[in-house]
Design an enzyme around this catalytic site. Structure first.
Site, short mmCIF file in Angstrom:
data_model
loop_
_atom_site.label_atom_id
_atom_site.label_comp_id
_atom_site.label_asym_id
_atom_site.label_seq_id
_atom_site.Cartn_x
_atom_site.Cartn_y
_atom_site.Cartn_z
N LYS A 106 0.87 -1.26 -0.03
CA LYS A 106 0.13 -0.09 0.06
C LYS A 106 0.98 1.48 0.14
O LYS A 106 0.64 2.10 -0.77
CB LYS A 106 -0.95 -0.04 1.21
CG LYS A 106 -2.00 -0.91 1.28
CD LYS A 106 -2.68 -1.28 2.30
CE LYS A 106 -3.78 -2.33 2.19
NZ LYS A 106 -4.64 -2.72 3.63
N GLN A 159 -4.57 -1.22 9.46
CA GLN A 159 -4.58 -2.62 9.15
C GLN A 159 -5.09 -3.34 10.02
O GLN A 159 -4.76 -3.47 11.36
CB GLN A 159 -2.94 -3.10 8.79
CG GLN A 159 -2.85 -4.43 8.01
CD GLN A 159 -3.69 -4.37 6.66
OE1 GLN A 159 -3.43 -3.32 5.90
NE2 GLN A 159 -4.07 -5.74 6.14
N ASP A 179 -10.66 3.32 4.00
CA ASP A 179 -11.25 1.84 4.18
C ASP A 179 -12.71 1.64 4.09
O ASP A 179 -13.23 0.64 3.57
CB ASP A 179 -10.65 1.01 5.49
CG ASP A 179 -9.57 0.25 5.31
OD1 ASP A 179 -9.18 -0.26 4.13
OD2 ASP A 179 -8.92 -0.10 6.37
N1 GUN Z 1 -7.30 -6.64 6.33
C1 GUN Z 1 -7.38 -7.16 5.39
N2 GUN Z 1 -8.29 -6.46 4.31
C2 GUN Z 1 -8.26 -5.36 4.82
C3 GUN Z 1 -8.57 -4.12 4.47
O1 GUN Z 1 -9.12 -3.98 3.57
N3 GUN Z 1 -8.26 -3.14 5.27
C4 GUN Z 1 -7.65 -3.16 6.26
N4 GUN Z 1 -7.36 -1.95 6.96
N5 GUN Z 1 -7.12 -4.18 6.81
C5 GUN Z 1 -7.63 -5.20 6.22
#
Ligand code: GUN
Length: 285
Positions: free
Chosen positions: A49, A93, A116
């Protein structure tokens, strides 16, 4: 043999368009990515990311907090980022260590910086069919379907899995696009039968290769959201790809399908959040 939906290529063109859009802004959008602990899979995602953000001109601020960080300390970090004018998007995350309640953390992120799309206000907006920040993975799936030219209106869509991150928002987006939507899950009776009714099947259960070729209607579109690491180290989806590809009309590979789209949509959400918040500030000044 099914057409292969190339998420890697579609995501690359989305990122290229975002680079142009960012270059036209009078400021650099800022994205904060918080990882608590050092879970290897999460670390890989966070690094991807971070790199992808930089590549399109977003200023990425990665924060790696110790695994024993308290909920109060994490909430204090989020409060600081909420107040920081250089930060347009905040991503924590998941999953988080046991001492931290994910819902408390998600609710603390300012809804305008919730890239998100997990904040209760943005969840409610999506459920009500209103505009808001939309979770990245289901949004990426919608873009894959659009790029592949799949008709959603009137189509029978089956979503496998009911998580807050994928299944539920996926169903809401497909419904908003006028598909007839079924959410199936681990307690559904006759899961194969439900899947065989689908024109569009989105697999997001997190079970390695659970969807077999015989679960798929001839010509159906199969979107595989799963990423599972097998004991031998191989990365596979929730769909048994080789079997499914013999029956489906179009199918996403793992890796190289949904994964790159999730990241591209995170970047898009960051730019959307930046434009919306800063335009709003200009109006107020
Ligand atoms: N863990 C697995 N998928 C995601 C996501 O789309 N966003 C976040 N913040 N954590 C995750």
């Amino acid at each position: 043999m099914a057409r292969r939906i190339d998420g890697k290529a579609i995501a690359a063109s989305l990122r290229a368009a975002l680079s142009v859009r960012v270059a036209g802004l009078a400021y650099r959008p800022g994205l904060a990515v918080i990882l608590v602990g050092k879970d290897p899979a999460s670390s890989v995602y966070v690094r991807s990311k971070d790199r992808a953000a930089r590549e399109v001109g977003i200023a990425a601020h990665s924060l790696n907090l110790p695994v024993d960080t308290s909920e109060a300390a994490l909430l204090a970090e989020i409060a600081a980022l909420n107040a920081d004018p250089a930060i347009d998007g905040i991503l924590v995350q998941l999953p988080l260590p046991g001492q931290i309640r994910a819902q408390a953390v998600i609710a603390a992120i300012h809804p305008t910086k919730d890239v998100d799309g997990f904040h209760p206000l943005n969840v409610a907006r999506l459920a009500n069919g209103e505009v808001g920040l939309v979770p990245c993975t289901p949004q990426g799936v919608m873009k894959l379907l659009a790029a592949t030219g799949i008709t959603l209106e009137g189509a029978r869509a089956v979503v496998l899995g009911r998580s807050a991150i994928v299944g539920r928002p996926m169903a809401a987006l497909l419904l908003a696009a006028n598909a007839t939507v079924t959410i199936a899950h681990s307690r559904t009776s006759d899961l194969p039968g439900e899947c065989r009714r689908a024109d569009i099947l989105v697999a997001a259960m997190g079970r390695a290769e659970m969807v077999r070729g015989g679960w798929i209607a001839p010509g159906a579109t199969v979107i595989d959201v799963g990423i599972n690491r097998l004991a031998d180290g191989r990365l596979v989806g929730d769909v048994a790809f080789a079997e499914a590809a013999l029956v489906a009309g179009a199918i996403t590979p793992v890796p190289g399908g949904v994964g790159p789209m999730t990241i591209a949509c995170l970047l898009e959400n960051t730019v959307v959040a930046a434009e919306a918040r800063r335009e709003n500030e200009n109006r107020e000044n």
